[in-house]
Design an enzyme around this catalytic site. Structure first.
Site, PDB file in Angstrom:
ATOM      1  N   THR A 177     -11.194  -6.638  -4.646  1.00 55.14           N
ATOM      2  CA  THR A 177     -12.533  -6.504  -5.236  1.00 55.14           C
ATOM      3  C   THR A 177     -12.963  -5.041  -5.193  1.00 55.14           C
ATOM      4  OG1 THR A 177     -13.030  -8.696  -4.345  1.00 55.14           O
ATOM      5  CG2 THR A 177     -14.899  -7.374  -5.063  1.00 55.14           C
ATOM      6  N   GLY A 223       0.048   5.309  -4.511  1.00 58.64           N
ATOM      7  CA  GLY A 223      -0.530   6.589  -4.940  1.00 58.64           C
ATOM      8  C   GLY A 223       0.078   7.757  -4.183  1.00 58.64           C
ATOM      9  N   ARG A 224       0.173   7.615  -2.853  1.00 61.24           N
ATOM     10  CA  ARG A 224       0.746   8.700  -2.035  1.00 61.24           C
ATOM     11  C   ARG A 224       2.214   8.931  -2.372  1.00 61.24           C
ATOM     12  NH1 ARG A 224      -0.993   5.996   3.272  1.00 61.24           N
ATOM     13  NH2 ARG A 224      -1.671   4.422   1.767  1.00 61.24           N
ATOM     14  N   TRP A 225       2.921   7.857  -2.652  1.00 60.85           N
ATOM     15  CA  TRP A 225       4.342   7.966  -3.004  1.00 60.85           C
ATOM     16  C   TRP A 225       4.501   8.807  -4.264  1.00 60.85           C
ATOM     17  CZ3 TRP A 225       7.383   6.426  -7.180  1.00 60.85           C
ATOM     18  CH2 TRP A 225       8.765   6.336  -6.953  1.00 60.85           C
ATOM     19  N   SER A 250      -8.242  -4.625   5.195  1.00 61.42           N
ATOM     20  CA  SER A 250      -8.885  -4.403   3.902  1.00 61.42           C
ATOM     21  C   SER A 250      -9.328  -5.678   3.175  1.00 61.42           C
ATOM     22  CB  SER A 250      -7.960  -3.580   2.991  1.00 61.42           C
ATOM     23  OG  SER A 250      -7.617  -2.367   3.607  1.00 61.42           O
ATOM     24  N   ASP A 267       0.838  -1.197   0.000  1.00 64.27           N
ATOM     25  CA  ASP A 267       0.000   0.000   0.000  1.00 64.27           C
ATOM     26  C   ASP A 267       0.874   1.249   0.000  1.00 64.27           C
ATOM     27  OD1 ASP A 267      -2.355   1.405  -0.017  1.00 64.27           O
ATOM     28  OD2 ASP A 267      -2.742   1.209   2.134  1.00 64.27           O
ATOM     29  N   GLY A 268       0.349   2.307  -0.614  1.00 65.42           N
ATOM     30  CA  GLY A 268       1.052   3.589  -0.589  1.00 65.42           C
ATOM     31  C   GLY A 268       1.611   4.030  -1.934  1.00 65.42           C
ATOM     32  N   ASN A 327     -11.090  -2.471  -5.265  1.00 66.40           N
ATOM     33  CA  ASN A 327     -10.306  -1.609  -6.163  1.00 66.40           C
ATOM     34  C   ASN A 327     -10.972  -1.390  -7.520  1.00 66.40           C
ATOM     35  OD1 ASN A 327      -7.091  -2.821  -4.926  1.00 66.40           O
ATOM     36  ND2 ASN A 327      -8.181  -0.951  -4.369  1.00 66.40           N
ATOM     37  N   ARG A 357      -0.528   8.785 -10.167  1.00 65.87           N
ATOM     38  CA  ARG A 357      -0.605   7.579  -9.349  1.00 65.87           C
ATOM     39  C   ARG A 357      -0.018   6.360 -10.072  1.00 65.87           C
ATOM     40  NH1 ARG A 357      -3.971   7.362  -5.028  1.00 65.87           N
ATOM     41  NH2 ARG A 357      -4.285   5.156  -5.460  1.00 65.87           N
ATOM     42  N   ARG A 389     -12.181   2.156  -8.239  1.00 70.06           N
ATOM     43  CA  ARG A 389     -11.282   3.300  -8.513  1.00 70.06           C
ATOM     44  C   ARG A 389     -11.618   3.896  -9.880  1.00 70.06           C
ATOM     45  NH1 ARG A 389      -5.326   2.332  -5.845  1.00 70.06           N
ATOM     46  NH2 ARG A 389      -6.137   1.752  -3.796  1.00 70.06           N
TER      47      ARG A 389
HETATM   48  C1  IPE Z   1      -5.713  -2.731  -0.270  1.00 73.00           C
HETATM   49  O1  IPE Z   1      -5.212  -1.468  -0.554  1.00 73.00           O
HETATM   50  C2  IPE Z   1      -5.773  -3.525  -1.513  1.00 73.00           C
HETATM   51  C3  IPE Z   1      -4.479  -3.837  -2.088  1.00 73.00           C
HETATM   52  C4  IPE Z   1      -3.329  -3.660  -1.525  1.00 73.00           C
HETATM   53  C5  IPE Z   1      -4.523  -4.409  -3.397  1.00 73.00           C
HETATM   54  P1  IPE Z   1      -6.202  -0.215  -0.662  1.00 73.00           P
HETATM   55  O2  IPE Z   1      -5.345   0.977  -0.712  1.00 73.00           O
HETATM   56  O3  IPE Z   1      -7.150  -0.401  -1.757  1.00 73.00           O
HETATM   57  O4  IPE Z   1      -6.960  -0.338   0.724  1.00 73.00           O
HETATM   58  P2  IPE Z   1      -7.987   0.628   1.457  1.00 73.00           P
HETATM   59  O5  IPE Z   1      -9.242   0.628   0.653  1.00 73.00           O
HETATM   60  O6  IPE Z   1      -7.357   1.966   1.551  1.00 73.00           O
HETATM   61  O7  IPE Z   1      -8.172  -0.004   2.786  1.00 73.00           O
HETATM   62  C1  IPE Z   2      -1.476   0.096  -3.357  1.00 74.26           C
HETATM   63  O1  IPE Z   2      -1.266   1.447  -3.426  1.00 74.26           O
HETATM   64  C2  IPE Z   2      -1.692  -0.539  -4.701  1.00 74.26           C
HETATM   65  C3  IPE Z   2      -3.069  -0.979  -4.965  1.00 74.26           C
HETATM   66  C4  IPE Z   2      -4.067  -0.946  -4.112  1.00 74.26           C
HETATM   67  C5  IPE Z   2      -3.354  -1.487  -6.293  1.00 74.26           C
HETATM   68  P1  IPE Z   2      -2.457   2.500  -3.475  1.00 74.26           P
HETATM   69  O2  IPE Z   2      -2.814   2.728  -4.896  1.00 74.26           O
HETATM   70  O3  IPE Z   2      -3.568   2.060  -2.599  1.00 74.26           O
HETATM   71  O4  IPE Z   2      -1.775   3.789  -2.874  1.00 74.26           O
HETATM   72  P2  IPE Z   2      -2.376   4.820  -1.851  1.00 74.26           P
HETATM   73  O5  IPE Z   2      -2.906   4.058  -0.673  1.00 74.26           O
HETATM   74  O6  IPE Z   2      -3.469   5.550  -2.571  1.00 74.26           O
HETATM   75  O7  IPE Z   2      -1.239   5.707  -1.493  1.00 74.26           O
HETATM   76 MG    MG Z   3      -4.028   2.380  -0.654  1.00 75.20          MG
END
Ligand code: IPE
Ligand code: IPE
Ligand code: MG
Length: 246
Positions: free
Chosen positions: A67, A24-26, A197, A21-22, A69, A34, A72
């Site tokens: 699921t 997008g923020r990175w 999650s 996770d992270g 995701n 993203r 998005r």
């Molecule tokens: C959880 O990450 C799903 C995956 C890592 C693929 P998300 O970033 O989608 O989780 P939430 O919705 O913020 O909890």
């Molecule tokens: C995890 O990173 C990758 C997936 C869920 C596919 P995110 O895309 O959730 O990144 P953040 O949480 O928005 O930073």
């Molecule tokens: Mg995330």
């Protein structure tokens, strides 16, 4: 001394699960899209897979697409699917080099056809590799998985192929997507979020949870080794008291 040297290789977790996770923020931190975060995250996966292979981790399961995701923005979903396809095809040689078998769990049929075909090819192509099983959780959610298992068992009972009394933990587990895998002893989540999650809810009943602030694209095998060192310092009591453990 680095974290790798601190690992007791006789007490490795057999199965590590990672909620990466992270991304997008990175990317946002650097003023980038993203999708750049997701692309960079692939390098982390590569490094972590190599780390697992270096020390002998048998199963690595990575939450790559939930699921939820699917909700998005469509552009991001499409970019993730394309990244999945290009990564699978680019990395087959690396999987063979490290003797790694590729596996996938989740509602694979819901993925775009090209993803399904390329995944299937890569899984069949690496099926005989036996150092480590890398499982990608794709279009996966634990509630979906548990419901599917309940439906399959209900059907077996309805068709008189199983008695209700025969349903126990082992039978239930055998209907899950992780059949033939041990439950993860260690579950890691990056990016400072403290939630699971919808990941492996049944299998994580006794997993040790490890949370790190590191954003996934910055995560490297040394971070994985740090998590394993932390895991090895813990006392896993499984309901008993300390004095009962040897
Ligand atoms: C959880 O990450 C799903 C995956 C890592 C693929 P998300 O970033 O989608 O989780 P939430 O919705 O913020 O909890
Ligand atoms: C995890 O990173 C990758 C997936 C869920 C596919 P995110 O895309 O959730 O990144 P953040 O949480 O928005 O930073
Ligand atoms: Mg995330």
């Amino acid at each position: 001394m680095g974290f790798k040297e601190q690992i007791d290789t006789s007490r490795l977790p057999e199965h590590i699960a990672i909620i990466m996770d992270g991304n997008g923020r990175w990317a946002k931190n650097q003023g980038k899209f993203r999708s750049f975060g997701h692309e960079s995250g692939v390098l982390s996966i590569k490094d972590v897979v190599e780390g697992c292979s270096d020390i002998g981790i048998k199963y690595l399961t990575i939450y790559a697409f939930s699921t939820e995701n699917w909700n998005r923005p469509i552009d991001e979903v499409n970019a993730l699917m394309e990244l999945l396809i290009s990564t699978i095809n680019a990395e087959i040689a690396t999987l063979h080099k490290h003797n790694i078998r590729l596996n996938a769990i989740g509602d694979i049929a819901s993925l775009p056809q090209k993803c399904i075909d390329d995944l299937k090819f890569a899984m069949e192509d690496t099926a005989k590799n036996n150092t480590c099983t890398l499982t990608l959780a794709l279009s996966y959610s634990a509630k979906w998985e548990i419901l599917e298992a309940a439906r399959k068992l209900a059907l077996l009972v309805k068709e008189d192929k199983m008695k209700i009394e025969e349903i126990n933990e082992t039978v239930f587990s055998s209907q899950l997507t992780t059949v033939n895998m041990p439950d993860p002893e260690l579950m890691i989540r990056t990016s400072g979020e403290h939630r699971v999650s919808n990941f492996l809810l049944w299998q994580m009943a006794y997993s040790e949870l490890y949370f790190t602030e590191v954003l996934w694209p910055d995560f490297r095998k040394e971070d994985l080794f740090e998590a394993i060192v932390d895991y090895q310092k813990r006392e896993r009591r499984f309901g008993k008291i300390s004095e009962q453990l040897n």
